[in-house]
Each structure stands twice: as C-alpha cells, then as structure tokens.
Design a protein around this motif. Sequence first.
Motif, mmCIF file in Angstrom:
data_model
loop_
_atom_site.group_PDB
_atom_site.id
_atom_site.type_symbol
_atom_site.label_atom_id
_atom_site.label_comp_id
_atom_site.label_asym_id
_atom_site.label_seq_id
_atom_site.Cartn_x
_atom_site.Cartn_y
_atom_site.Cartn_z
ATOM 1 N N LEU A 1 0.837 -1.200 0.000
ATOM 2 C CA LEU A 1 0.000 0.000 0.000
ATOM 3 C C LEU A 1 0.871 1.248 0.000
ATOM 4 C CD1 LEU A 1 -2.689 1.476 0.131
ATOM 5 C CD2 LEU A 1 -2.672 1.165 2.626
ATOM 6 N N ARG A 2 1.921 1.270 0.791
ATOM 7 C CA ARG A 2 2.825 2.430 0.809
ATOM 8 C C ARG A 2 3.418 2.673 -0.576
ATOM 9 N NH1 ARG A 2 7.198 1.728 5.256
ATOM 10 N NH2 ARG A 2 7.327 4.023 5.205
ATOM 11 N N GLN A 3 3.757 1.589 -1.272
ATOM 12 C CA GLN A 3 4.302 1.746 -2.619
ATOM 13 C C GLN A 3 3.250 2.297 -3.582
ATOM 14 O OE1 GLN A 3 7.348 1.625 -3.763
ATOM 15 N NE2 GLN A 3 6.652 2.062 -5.852
ATOM 16 N N ALA A 4 2.018 1.788 -3.487
ATOM 17 C CA ALA A 4 0.951 2.273 -4.364
ATOM 18 C C ALA A 4 0.647 3.750 -4.105
ATOM 19 C CB ALA A 4 -0.307 1.429 -4.172
ATOM 20 N N ILE A 5 0.661 4.150 -2.845
ATOM 21 C CA ILE A 5 0.439 5.562 -2.518
ATOM 22 C C ILE A 5 1.578 6.409 -3.072
ATOM 23 C CG2 ILE A 5 0.336 7.229 -0.623
ATOM 24 C CD1 ILE A 5 -1.062 5.017 1.035
ATOM 25 N N ALA A 6 2.812 5.940 -2.937
ATOM 26 C CA ALA A 6 3.955 6.688 -3.468
ATOM 27 C C ALA A 6 3.821 6.881 -4.968
ATOM 28 C CB ALA A 6 5.258 5.961 -3.131
ATOM 29 N N VAL A 7 3.407 5.842 -5.679
ATOM 30 C CA VAL A 7 3.209 5.955 -7.128
ATOM 31 C C VAL A 7 2.128 6.986 -7.431
ATOM 32 C CG1 VAL A 7 2.395 4.718 -9.183
ATOM 33 C CG2 VAL A 7 4.053 3.635 -7.644
ATOM 34 N N ASP A 8 1.053 6.975 -6.650
ATOM 35 C CA ASP A 8 -0.030 7.940 -6.846
ATOM 36 C C ASP A 8 0.461 9.363 -6.602
ATOM 37 O OD1 ASP A 8 -2.865 8.208 -7.474
ATOM 38 O OD2 ASP A 8 -3.111 8.924 -5.422
ATOM 39 N N GLU A 9 1.284 9.553 -5.567
ATOM 40 C CA GLU A 9 1.844 10.882 -5.304
ATOM 41 C C GLU A 9 2.828 11.292 -6.411
ATOM 42 O OE1 GLU A 9 1.204 13.226 -3.000
ATOM 43 O OE2 GLU A 9 -0.424 12.029 -2.166
ATOM 44 N N GLN A 10 3.563 10.347 -6.951
ATOM 45 C CA GLN A 10 4.469 10.662 -8.067
ATOM 46 C C GLN A 10 3.691 11.198 -9.259
ATOM 47 O OE1 GLN A 10 6.605 7.003 -8.816
ATOM 48 N NE2 GLN A 10 7.502 6.984 -6.760
ATOM 49 N N ARG A 11 2.510 10.642 -9.501
ATOM 50 C CA ARG A 11 1.672 11.133 -10.607
ATOM 51 C C ARG A 11 1.265 12.580 -10.398
ATOM 52 N NH1 ARG A 11 -1.501 6.198 -9.671
ATOM 53 N NH2 ARG A 11 -0.720 4.527 -11.028
ATOM 54 N N LYS A 12 1.292 13.026 -9.160
ATOM 55 C CA LYS A 12 0.932 14.415 -8.855
ATOM 56 C C LYS A 12 2.116 15.363 -9.013
ATOM 57 C CE LYS A 12 -2.430 12.618 -5.525
ATOM 58 N NZ LYS A 12 -2.848 12.538 -4.106
ATOM 59 N N GLY A 13 3.331 14.800 -9.272
ATOM 60 C CA GLY A 13 4.428 15.677 -9.663
ATOM 61 C C GLY A 13 5.621 15.771 -8.744
ATOM 62 N N TRP A 14 5.765 14.834 -7.771
ATOM 63 C CA TRP A 14 6.964 14.907 -6.936
ATOM 64 C C TRP A 14 7.512 13.498 -6.703
ATOM 65 C CZ3 TRP A 14 7.180 13.409 -1.546
ATOM 66 C CH2 TRP A 14 5.952 13.009 -1.001
ATOM 67 N N ASP B 1 -11.936 18.064 -7.441
ATOM 68 C CA ASP B 1 -11.651 19.423 -7.904
ATOM 69 C C ASP B 1 -12.413 19.644 -9.201
ATOM 70 O OD1 ASP B 1 -10.516 21.860 -8.771
ATOM 71 O OD2 ASP B 1 -8.843 20.797 -9.720
ATOM 72 N N PHE B 2 -13.346 20.606 -9.208
ATOM 73 C CA PHE B 2 -14.158 20.875 -10.388
ATOM 74 C C PHE B 2 -13.626 22.048 -11.205
ATOM 75 C CE2 PHE B 2 -17.378 19.545 -7.013
ATOM 76 C CZ PHE B 2 -17.163 18.201 -7.256
ATOM 77 N N THR B 3 -12.510 22.639 -10.765
ATOM 78 C CA THR B 3 -11.952 23.810 -11.451
ATOM 79 C C THR B 3 -10.827 23.451 -12.408
ATOM 80 O OG1 THR B 3 -10.236 24.239 -9.776
ATOM 81 C CG2 THR B 3 -12.435 25.161 -9.361
ATOM 82 N N GLY B 4 -10.204 22.286 -12.192
ATOM 83 C CA GLY B 4 -9.031 21.925 -12.988
ATOM 84 C C GLY B 4 -7.771 22.641 -12.563
ATOM 85 N N LYS B 5 -7.810 23.366 -11.449
ATOM 86 C CA LYS B 5 -6.669 24.174 -11.017
ATOM 87 C C LYS B 5 -5.864 23.542 -9.880
ATOM 88 C CE LYS B 5 -8.894 28.586 -12.238
ATOM 89 N NZ LYS B 5 -9.392 29.890 -11.697
ATOM 90 N N HIS B 6 -6.384 22.527 -9.233
ATOM 91 C CA HIS B 6 -5.713 21.978 -8.061
ATOM 92 C C HIS B 6 -4.353 21.409 -8.419
ATOM 93 C CE1 HIS B 6 -4.688 19.128 -4.866
ATOM 94 N NE2 HIS B 6 -5.402 19.924 -4.085
ATOM 95 N N VAL B 7 -3.363 21.683 -7.554
ATOM 96 C CA VAL B 7 -2.020 21.113 -7.702
ATOM 97 C C VAL B 7 -1.562 20.578 -6.349
ATOM 98 C CG1 VAL B 7 -1.333 22.599 -9.620
ATOM 99 C CG2 VAL B 7 -0.902 23.346 -7.272
ATOM 100 N N SER B 8 -0.715 19.578 -6.387
ATOM 101 C CA SER B 8 -0.086 19.067 -5.174
ATOM 102 C C SER B 8 0.889 20.107 -4.635
ATOM 103 C CB SER B 8 0.655 17.771 -5.503
ATOM 104 O OG SER B 8 1.695 17.523 -4.597
ATOM 105 N N VAL B 9 0.790 20.407 -3.339
ATOM 106 C CA VAL B 9 1.713 21.367 -2.730
ATOM 107 C C VAL B 9 3.145 20.844 -2.799
ATOM 108 C CG1 VAL B 9 2.360 22.528 -0.583
ATOM 109 C CG2 VAL B 9 -0.050 22.374 -1.238
ATOM 110 N N ALA B 10 3.327 19.544 -2.517
ATOM 111 C CA ALA B 10 4.679 18.971 -2.564
ATOM 112 C C ALA B 10 5.301 19.119 -3.940
ATOM 113 C CB ALA B 10 4.627 17.495 -2.157
#
Length: 348
Positions: free
Chosen positions: A25-38, A162-171
């Motif tokens: 699960l930790r690995q899957a979450i890390a992959v998901d966070e990587q998709r967000k840009g970090w 997010d319905f605006t399309g503007k959300h970004v990961s802070v990290a």
Amino acid sequence: MVDAYVEALQSGRNGYSPSYGLPELRQAIAVDEQRKGWDATSDDIYVCHGVTEALQLIFAAVLDSGSKVLAPGPHYPPYMAYPQMYGASTVEYKLHADDGWKPDFDDIESKMDDDVRLLVLINPNNPCGSVCGSEDVDRMLAIARSYPNCILVADEIYDGLDFTGKHVSVASRSKDVPVIALNGVSKVYYAPGWRIGYMAIHDPVGRMALVRDGLERLLRSRLCASTPAQLGYLAGLTGEKSWMRAYSERVQKQRNHCLKRIEEIDGLEVESPGGAFYMFVRLTDPQWANDDKQFVLRLLEEEHVLLVHGSGFSPELGRGHVRLVYLPSVEVLDEAFDRIGRFLERHR
C-alpha cells in the motif's frame, strides 16, 4: 474495493500489519503521489487511522508549549482542538468570504512568526469547498520559506474532487519548504468509515529528520491501521478508476442544483464551491446571521433537516453560515430545500 476488503477478512488477513502501513500500500500511494508531480518513495508514506490520526501524530511530534499552528478560518475542527493538548495554540488566518473563500495572504503574513511550526492549507477546503491553484500554493510556500522551523501541512483529502481543474499538489511545487501531504480513502473513494489515511513527507532539503523520527516512534507505539481496510484501499489505488468520473459528474450536477435552489430562497447566499462536496451558506437574515447554531437546532427540531453551524468551524470566521453537504440525490436535496425555505418563510 469492497471485494478486496471482504477477501482479506475471508482469507484471514486480520492480524497486525507493519506500523507504517502495508509495504504494497505504501508503494501504491507513493506511485499515486508521483503522478501528482513529486518524487515520493514508499519510505515517505505513513498509513494512519484516517487523516485525523495523522494530525494527532503530527501535532504530538512537532508542537510544544508556546508553539503555534496557523490554520485557515473556517477549518476542519481538529486543527483547533488538538494543538492545545501539547501546550500549543491555533491561530486562524482569514479566508475571503466574498471571493470564493480564497486565503487572505496579507493576514497570513501578519500572523507568521518564529513560533509558527505548522502552516496549514486545506485544499480543497472543508467546509468552504474553495480550491487553490498553483499561484496561491506558490505564494503560501513563499511565506513559509522565510521561517526555517515551519512545515507546510497540505490537507489534500479532497484533491480528486476538484471541479476547477486548477488543483495542484503542494509537494510538487516545493523545492525547499518541507511539506507533509495528507490524504486517504475517505472522501475521493467515498469510504470514510474505513478509517485509512496517510501522511506523505516531502523534505527536499533534509530538515525533517527529527520530526520523522518522532512520527515513527509514535506510529510504532500504536501498532497499525486496519489491515483489511488497507487492502481495500490498495485495490482502489491500483484498480480501474472510470467509476470516479461518473461519481464526480453526479456530484457536480448536485452542486449546480443546490446553487440554483439557494438562489431561489430569500435568506440564503453562497459562494460557488470549486471542489469537495460542501457549501458554506451565508444566512442573510440578521436573526440567524447572529446565531447560526440556533438556526441549525431550530431547523432540525421543526423540519428535521440537519446542517452544521458555521461557528463550529470557527467561532468568529464561520459565524453566520451553515455547512451543507450536497452528496444526497437531487430528490432528497429538493425536499431539504423545500423544508429550509418553509422554515425561513415561517420565521421571517
């Protein structure tokens, strides 16, 4: 997800699991966070009993007597309640009630000092539904950058709504400011009772070794999060996600229907939310604007409609509002608005 949860129970995966979370699960979450840009790794991920437990652990590891948390007002109540357990205090920064509930950066800057250990951004926001894009996130990071003992807490539990399309990961936007991102299964996957969340540590310049050590000690002391529920979340993260689009489209339609109904009711106003599934509705009649809790109680007693009083999210900055959840069907929402309108007309 439910099938994976049930399979875990039926196959006997009911024991304690690693205190930091199941490795897969930790690995899957890390992959998901990587998709967000970090560049998250599984070692940066810690699985908790929901985001609420993650907050308790963060406050216990970071805060001490005299330190401060700077959090938005209105906000999710644990940000105000828990820091006091460690001799710390929560200072609220303002959100612009007439501009989509965006952060008041001048107010944030005026309240920052060397005692602020945690600067909080809830994005999308609970209870207001506001969404900060990259420009707002960068400005928040710029403020935190001037205070080397400050960590930015990015509560992103609603990021898939997010319905605006503007959300970004802070990290993903931080090259030097330490960030703790919070997320989990409860909102985007509609499974709050599973009580599985996580914190993801982004420490780009290596300032959080002692904090991480404190968090790990606390995590080990309370054994683990639910093993079967973790496996259910794992199935959601790694499985097919087209169902999410259909859910999101339905939630947006319900949001738009609520906006239309509120516009038709004398005594209510609202800023259109950009995300999550909440509206923070302004009570414009003076008798209720000055006592939103009484409005909620009387509405519940007389019409059996339950809202949450805005002052419960901030005695000062939430006063005169109520939080509405627009997840029910249009038919249920219409019945609720009919009753709210009837109540307001009767007490005008």
